[in-house]
Design a protein around this motif. Structure first.
Motif: not given
Length: 412
Positions: A14-17, A123-124, A291-296
């Motif tokens: 899996q490729s994540y940033d 959906n989430i 809830a943090g350290l994420t653009p998601k």
């Protein structure tokens, strides 16, 4: 048994940033062994071993048989009890993670909450399962796990005016007054801690951005040897623009682990991986509340309400393994879905694993050697992955150093 008990697997990446780039990543190096071509500019974050539909493993054979299809055809590979209990699926998802920058501040729901979230927001939240997980360090590893002791949080509120500003004077004063009382009322302490975390997480974005700017400008002129200051500045570089997760560093335990050290992350406990490589195992779910350290997507209200607000030292987050043989350790978390055995052999040593009444997946993380099962021999090389069926004895030997991890489940 009508099907061979040992099958070599190809696992998917899996490729994540946040993953390490190219063959710097252990995920990429292990994936190369089963034929994946590696792009040096691509982040390789996770290697998934198991039957999860998002990245199911396949058998290395002419037909490229999905592992799940094979288990459905031959339930005895899993044992009928486990096959029935988990609807013909593996109850765990086994992973390798290679982390270049911090993952999100997150928690995983218990079964009750998982079912509700799946029903209300399919959906989430993609399934109704819980997701307890365990991480064992392969390299020096950093993480957040659980809330710090209350005295540490008190010191940080007093030491970092930017944190106190976001929490607000009323919540701050209530927290300080509560923990200064002589009687140790754990539930009252948890309520006060929840108020602090909720106030922080619900801070208006413009105030968060302003206070992070003040904090980082102040810390850049402070002692560069302060590890917490270094961590706060590093997280700000990774997530610029005012991410509230940076302030979570002052409330959550900062845990460091060396190779072979482990921690268990139960349901409804806050955590985040920061850097390093690890073996990870979890119940077969992909439910995450961030809830943090994420653009998601951040589900702050759900996270604040779901947490247990247990608090304690960083060292208390680590697990103590048990003996599993002459050269093996067992990491056995307080759940039904999985346990992990770590086997470490020096040149000329051998190890036997007694039959396990359930399915397992084995990955060689370093070195090479040989494995014998039911009279057949199998090569153990770094990055090789095997599915091992239930109720077979396994013997390993090596002429060099060898290390492998084996995740398994047994009937309850």
């Amino acid at each position: 048994m009508t099907q061979t008990a040992v099958l070599r697997l190809q696992a998917k990446t899996q490729s994540y940033d946040w993953g390490k780039l190219g063959d710097v990543s252990k995920v990429a190096r292990y994936a190369q062994q089963s034929g994946e071509s590696i792009d040096p500019s691509k982040p390789y974050a996770e290697l998934w071993m198991g039957t999860h539909p998002n990245a199911p493993s396949i058998v290395i054979d002419d037909a490229h048989t999905p592992l799940q299809s094979l288990i459905h055809k031959y339930p005895e590979l899993s044992t009928q009890t486990i096959y029935d209990q988990y609807n013909g699926d593996l109850p765990f998802l086994f992973k390798i993670l290679s982390i270049r920058k911090a993952l999100s501040i997150q928690a995983h729901p218990d079964k009750t909450l998982g079912e509700r979230l799946f029903k209300e927001f399919p959906n989430i939240y993609k399934d109704p399962n819980h997701k307890p997980e365990m991480a064992i360090a392969l390299t020096p590893f950093e993480a957040f796990c659980g809330f710090r002791p209350l005295d540490e949080i008190k010191q940080h509120i007093q030491r970092y005016p930017e944190l106190a500003e976001l929490i607000g004077s009323d919540v701050t004063q209530n927290f300080l007054t509560t923990i200064q009382e002589q009687d140790e009322d754990v539930e009252k302490n948890k309520t006060a801690l929840k108020s602090v975390f909720s106030a922080l997480m619900h801070s208006p974005q413009e105030q968060v951005t302003e206070q992070i700017s003040k904090l980082t400008n102040r810390l850049r002129n402070k002692d560069k040897e302060d590890p917490l200051a270094e961590l706060l500045l590093r997280l700000d570089q990774q997530y610029p623009g005012g991410d509230i997760g940076i302030f979570s560093s002052l409330l959550l335990n900062y845990v460091t682990m060396e190779s072979g050290q482990a921690m268990f992350l139960g349901a409804n406990e806050p955590h985040a991986y920061i850097s390093g490589d690890c073996v990870e195992c979890m119940a077969a779910s992909d439910n995450v509340v961030r809830a943090g350290l994420t653009p998601k997507f951040k589900d702050v209200d759900v996270l604040v309400e779901m947490l247990t607000y247990r608090y304690g030292s960083a060292e208390s987050q680590k697990m103590t393994p048990q003996s599993f043989g002459s050269h093996s350790l067992l990491y056995d978390p307080p759940i039904d879905e999985f346990s992990i055995a770590l086997t470490t052999l020096k040149s000329g040593e051998t190890e036997q694993h007694k039959p396990i009444d359930g399915p397992s997946i084995l990955i060689v993380t370093s070195g090479n050697g040989d494995m014998s099962v039911q009279g057949s021999n199998y090569s153990l090389q770094e990055g090789y992955i095997y599915f091992v069926g239930a109720n077979v004895e396994l013997s390993a030997e090596t002429s060099t150093d060898l290390e492998f991890y084996r995740a398994f489940t047994v009937p309850t």
